[in-house]
Design a protein around this motif. Structure first.
Motif, PDB file in Angstrom:
ATOM      1  N   ILE A 233       0.678  -1.326  -0.182  1.00  0.00           N
ATOM      2  CA  ILE A 233      -0.324   0.215  -0.174  1.00  0.00           C
ATOM      3  C   ILE A 233       0.705   1.392   0.346  1.00  0.00           C
ATOM      4  CG2 ILE A 233      -2.130  -1.375   1.237  1.00  0.00           C
ATOM      5  CD1 ILE A 233      -1.174   0.010   3.686  1.00  0.00           C
ATOM      6  N   GLY A 234       2.250   0.998  -0.146  1.00  0.00           N
ATOM      7  CA  GLY A 234       2.581   1.995  -0.422  1.00  0.00           C
ATOM      8  C   GLY A 234       2.960   2.485   1.037  1.00  0.00           C
ATOM      9  N   SER A 235       3.201   2.639   2.092  1.00  0.00           N
ATOM     10  CA  SER A 235       3.317   2.831   3.392  1.00  0.00           C
ATOM     11  C   SER A 235       4.781   3.377   3.484  1.00  0.00           C
ATOM     12  CB  SER A 235       2.298   2.541   3.963  1.00  0.00           C
ATOM     13  OG  SER A 235       3.075   0.718   4.376  1.00  0.00           O
ATOM     14  N   ASP A 236       6.059   3.807   4.268  1.00  0.00           N
ATOM     15  CA  ASP A 236       6.688   4.375   4.733  1.00  0.00           C
ATOM     16  C   ASP A 236       6.733   3.854   5.817  1.00  0.00           C
ATOM     17  OD1 ASP A 236       5.741   6.532   5.909  1.00  0.00           O
ATOM     18  OD2 ASP A 236       7.239   7.864   4.864  1.00  0.00           O
ATOM     19  N   PHE A 237       7.167   3.048   7.271  1.00  0.00           N
ATOM     20  CA  PHE A 237       7.444   2.391   8.096  1.00  0.00           C
ATOM     21  C   PHE A 237       8.731   1.858   8.195  1.00  0.00           C
ATOM     22  CE2 PHE A 237       2.492   1.361   8.455  1.00  0.00           C
ATOM     23  CZ  PHE A 237       2.341   1.812   9.995  1.00  0.00           C
TER      24      PHE A 237
END
Length: 325
Positions: A233-237
């Motif tokens: 989903i393209g998150s940046d954790f």
């Protein structure tokens, strides 16, 4: 690809959750106070491999105890189920316990595993197809916590057996667990059965050790959830910015697993920014532990009754055969 895996892929019913579902669930959970993420998204291909590794850790008693109990209980299960069953398994994973079940039952006609990880599903179904060529394999890639239309075997089964091992039911709240059991009741029909694994209440130190193994495999499994979200989903954790923490909460009879922020940080998800304070804990999993009576009450709330109950000699783990009440 082996011939069995190719056959499994040809028979696959693919209802894998789309990325939009995962995104919506992540945004909803991150907007809550305290923040949380759904544990059902642990099981991508890497998560499934890591979970298999967890089951081999010395602290993780659950799989070893359940497999021994299943071996001892199989003749009684086979007698209770009879011949020609359709076995439906929720969260089938690697299928090691399934192998023993299919081997012990009397000429089952079909096997329908419902598993969210497509790669794991096809690999395990392929292995089982090689081992049990007389059993029709009908894999379904889906989230079993939602209504799932199941394929119909080509041979009419005499009875449906829902198989839900590994204490996965404990990952859900009371109301969610009742809903899952009620859905199983619909799947099994008036004369069907369900075989459920439950982790039992015991020394909290023993339970906590199982979810905090010394080798750090469970920690890697938990953090892989963030890697999956970043990829899908393209998150940046930043995985280095969080640590795994699991603790047994005695008053709620459950393990609560968190990812704890190691610093003040912001995370971006689909244009939304979520702030984390240092030490802020994000819930990622429950693992409820049951008493004999507590589980019977839970089953009754879903319209099910315990037809047979077996615990290992130390009362660490139990198998329950359920019937419609």
């Amino acid at each position: 690809m082996t011939p069995a895996t190719a056959r499994a892929q040809a028979a696959l019913t693919d209802l894998h959750p789309p990325a939009d579902d995962i995104l919506d669930d992540a945004l909803t959970g991150l907007s809550r106070t305290p923040k949380r993420l759904p544990s059902k998204y642990f099981y991508d291909a890497q998560g499934s491999r890591l979970f298999d590794a967890i089951t081999r850790q010395p602290e993780y008693y659950l799989t070893r105890v359940e497999q021994a109990l299943l071996d001892d209980y199989l003749p009684a299960i086979a007698n209770a189920i009879g011949g020609g069953a359709h076995v439906v398994e929720y969260g089938s994973g690697s299928g090691h316990k399934t192998w023993r079940l299919l081997e012990g039952l009397r000429a089952p006609v079909a096997y329908t595993p419902v598993e969210i990880s497509r790669a794991t599903l096809l690999a395990s179904t392929g292995r089982l197809a090689d081992a049990f060529p007389a059993i029709q394999m009908l894999p379904v890639c889906a989230d079993f916590t939602r209504p799932v239309p199941l394929p119909v075997p080509s041979r009419r089964p005499q009875r449906t057996l829902v198989f839900f091992p590994g204490s996965t039911l404990g990952n859900f709240t009371h109301d969610e667990a009742v809903g899952i059991l009620a859905a199983m009741r619909q799947v099994m029909g008036a004369d069907g059965r369900a075989l459920i694994g439950i982790d039992l209440q015991k020394d909290p130190a023993l339970i906590e050790a199982a979810y905090n193994d010394a080798a750090g495999v469970t920690a890697a499994f938990t953090l892989n959830l963030l890697a999956r979200l970043n990829r899908e989903i393209g998150s940046d954790f930043d995985l280095a910015g969080f640590r795994h923490h699991a603790i047994y909460v005695r008053e709620r009879s459950r393990i609560e697993t968190f990812l704890v922020s190691q610093r003040v940080q912001d995370v971006q998800v689909a244009g939304h920014r979520f702030h984390f304070d240092r030490g802020e804990a994000m819930l990622v999993e429950y693992s409820h532990k049951y008493s004999d009576g507590g589980f019977a009450t839970l089953a009754a709330a879903a319209g099910l009754a315990v037809a047979d109950a077996r615990n290992d000699p130390r009362d660490w783990f139990g198998l329950r055969l359920l019937r419609p009440a």
